[in-house]
Design an enzyme around this catalytic site. Structure first.
Site, PDB file in Angstrom:
ATOM      1  N   ARG A  39      -3.482  24.039   0.376  1.00 25.82           N
ATOM      2  CA  ARG A  39      -1.988  24.101   0.332  1.00 25.82           C
ATOM      3  C   ARG A  39      -1.485  25.334  -0.394  1.00 25.82           C
ATOM      4  NH1 ARG A  39       1.770  19.352  -2.749  1.00 25.82           N
ATOM      5  NH2 ARG A  39       3.807  20.520  -2.469  1.00 25.82           N
ATOM      6  N   ASN A  74       0.493  13.625   5.194  1.00 21.35           N
ATOM      7  CA  ASN A  74       1.431  14.869   5.698  1.00 21.35           C
ATOM      8  C   ASN A  74       0.850  15.848   6.564  1.00 21.35           C
ATOM      9  OD1 ASN A  74       3.966  13.809   4.684  1.00 21.35           O
ATOM     10  ND2 ASN A  74       3.361  14.333   2.722  1.00 21.35           N
ATOM     11  N   CYS A  94       7.058   6.640   4.689  1.00 20.31           N
ATOM     12  CA  CYS A  94       7.546   7.479   3.945  1.00 20.31           C
ATOM     13  C   CYS A  94       8.461   6.758   2.960  1.00 20.31           C
ATOM     14  CB  CYS A  94       8.222   8.671   4.612  1.00 20.31           C
ATOM     15  SG  CYS A  94       8.880   9.933   3.475  1.00 20.31           S
ATOM     16  N   ASP A  95       8.268   7.158   1.696  1.00 18.50           N
ATOM     17  CA  ASP A  95       9.308   6.077   0.792  1.00 18.50           C
ATOM     18  C   ASP A  95      10.685   6.860   0.772  1.00 18.50           C
ATOM     19  OD1 ASP A  95       8.006   8.478  -0.483  1.00 18.50           O
ATOM     20  OD2 ASP A  95       8.298   7.517  -2.450  1.00 18.50           O
ATOM     21  N   HIS A 102      11.190  13.390   6.862  1.00 13.97           N
ATOM     22  CA  HIS A 102      11.625  14.368   6.051  1.00 13.97           C
ATOM     23  C   HIS A 102      13.070  15.177   6.958  1.00 13.97           C
ATOM     24  CE1 HIS A 102       7.944  14.575   3.440  1.00 13.97           C
ATOM     25  NE2 HIS A 102       8.514  13.464   3.554  1.00 13.97           N
ATOM     26  N   TYR A 137      14.769  16.010   1.984  1.00 19.34           N
ATOM     27  CA  TYR A 137      14.108  17.373   2.602  1.00 19.34           C
ATOM     28  C   TYR A 137      15.273  18.221   3.079  1.00 19.34           C
ATOM     29  CZ  TYR A 137       9.686  15.524   0.824  1.00 19.34           C
ATOM     30  OH  TYR A 137       8.650  15.148  -0.046  1.00 19.34           O
TER      31      TYR A 137
END
Length: 445
Positions: A88, A142, A162-163, A192, A241
């Site tokens: 990442r 993701n 997704c929350d 998102h 997002y």
């Protein structure tokens, strides 16, 4: 009933197990299997779970063998992180070094994450198809929309969760004075990248009243993040997002200062796993302390300095969404939630401008017969343009990852709305391939 958690050595596993420990859980789970490539991380997570004192959990098993993990599974929660936090950091830093957004799900960083993840996600999908063909895969790896769409080409019983969307709906419903279960709502988009466009009670849309009221609108973090005036300009509430699209210049500037989110997590979680391995009897205490710090700093770049999330802004984690989905599928007790499903899963295409297999996020009802997307109002205007452009890029990402084609990968990054130079797009792709062995393997297999 066997539940498999892929990525079972991951930091957030105890959050999942905490909801499974509910003594009123309407499921007969006999085994929860934690699968991970790292036996060391599995051992740490087992210590954490034991020390957090969760009761009423079924037998917890661990394995590093994917076939053993999958065999006999009824439900599979997929939360893999190929390349870990070090991957990442590369995703973020190589983008930021070129003036591009460095974020793990949006833009070039998200595509880099997909490039290194899709091959392993496809291995999981093939293993499920062979050894547990009736199992449901609930994906929160993701970038969730891309990974879900790729896996569905092999195993159709894959759904993305997704929350953030349902959290937005629940908070908006509360502000309107109603429970989410008593509200009808319209939400549509990609993972998102979606918008809440109506919130109705007994046929009356309550969302315009919220948008017109400064005090009520300010209680929604999504509105505070992008600005109340912009929410009023578009007449809908964006997923949080969307901040990265609406404030790309500002978000790149903020993320470029100090540590990236990946660097923070690499340092924080690396220290946690090392400390927990060195002192196993403190694993639970160390996890709780680290978890609280992690949650308090989530998406800090989208908030003013010193601002923290208020409790009312939190809509419950993805583990609650996953449990609700699994319960509805297993018991037949109906539920309604926003899920990542195929465009063609509804009786008619939900977004006609997209391919039939395009994974989008819309409200669905769920019961023992499956997942049933609900028709939404047509997506139009700039929002439709953004969704179609981003989805086209996501499909190039999938095709590039499956074929190992660098040209398709370049096109995917260069065509993203947050990338303003095809030369920079090619340069950042080259850097990803050169510096991340997991991405290099995708394109040089």
């Amino acid at each position: 009933m066997k539940l498999l958690i892929v990525g079972g050595g991951g930091f957030r596993v105890p959050q999942i197990l905490s909801v499974l420990a509910n003594p009123e859980l309407p499921l007969h789970l006999t085994e929860v299997c934690l699968y991970d490539l790292s036996p060391e991380r599995l051992a740490v997570m087992k210590d954490v779970v034991d020390q957090l004192g969760y009761r009423n959990l079924p037998a917890i098993t661990t394995t590093t063998d994917m076939v053993d993990a999958v065999r006999g599974s009824d439900f599979i929660f997929s939360a893999m992180r190929i390349g870990g936090t070090s991957g990442r950091v590369i995703d973020e830093r190589e983008a930021l070094a070129r003036g591009l957004l460095g974020q793990e799900t949006v833009g070039p960083g998200g595509y880099a994450y997909a490039f290194r993840t899709i091959p392993e996600a496809m291995r999981l999908a093939r293993t499920v198809r062979t050894h547990a063909p009736e199992a449901w895969v609930i994906n929160f790896t993701n970038p969730a929309g891309i990974i879900t769409q790729a896996m569905r080409t092999v195993h159709p019983r894959v759904v993305g969760i997704c929350d953030t969307p349902i959290g937005l709906v629940r908070r908006a419903s509360g502000i309107a004075g109603h429970a989410e279960s008593d509200i009808d709502y319209d939400y549509i988009g990609l993972n998102h990248l979606g918008w809440l466009r109506s919130l109705s009670h007994e046929g009356v849309d309550l969302l315009p009243g919220i948008i017109a009221d400064d005090d009520r609108l300010d209680r929604l973090e999504e509105a505070r993040t992008v600005g109340l005036d912009w929410v009023r300009a578009i007449g809908m509430i964006p997923n949080e997002y969307l901040y990265y699209y609406y404030f790309n210049r500002e978000s790149v500037e903020k993320i470029s200062v100090g540590q990236t989110r990946g660097e923070f997590l690499q340092q924080q979680q690396g220290a946690f796993y090392s400390a927990a391995a060195a002192d196993p009897h403190l694993a639970g205490e160390l996890w709780t302390r680290t978890h609280d710090e992690r949650e308090a700093t989530y998406m800090a770049e989208s908030r003013d300095e010193g601002e923290v999330r208020r409790e009312e802004d939190m809509g419950g984690g993805y583990e609650h969404v996953a449990l609700e989905l699994m319960t509805a599928l297993a018991t037949g007790v109906p539920a309604r939630m926003i899920l990542g499903v195929a465009n063609s899963d509804a009786p008619s295409l939900l977004i006609p401008q997209l391919r039939e297999d395009a994974v989008i996020e819309v409200p669905c009802t769920v019961d023992s017969s499956g997942i049933h997307p609900l028709n939404q109002a047509p997506l139009t205007g700039p929002e439709l343009g953004l969704v179609t452009q981003v989805k086209a890029c996501e499909e190039l990402v999938i095709d590039a990852s499956l074929s190992g084609d660098r040209t398709l990968a370049w096109r995917a990054i260069a065509s993203h709305p947050l990338v303003d130079s095809i030369g920079i797009a090619k340069d950042v792709l080259t850097a990803y391939i050169d510096k991340n062995p997991d991405i290099e393997r995708t394109f040089n297999a």
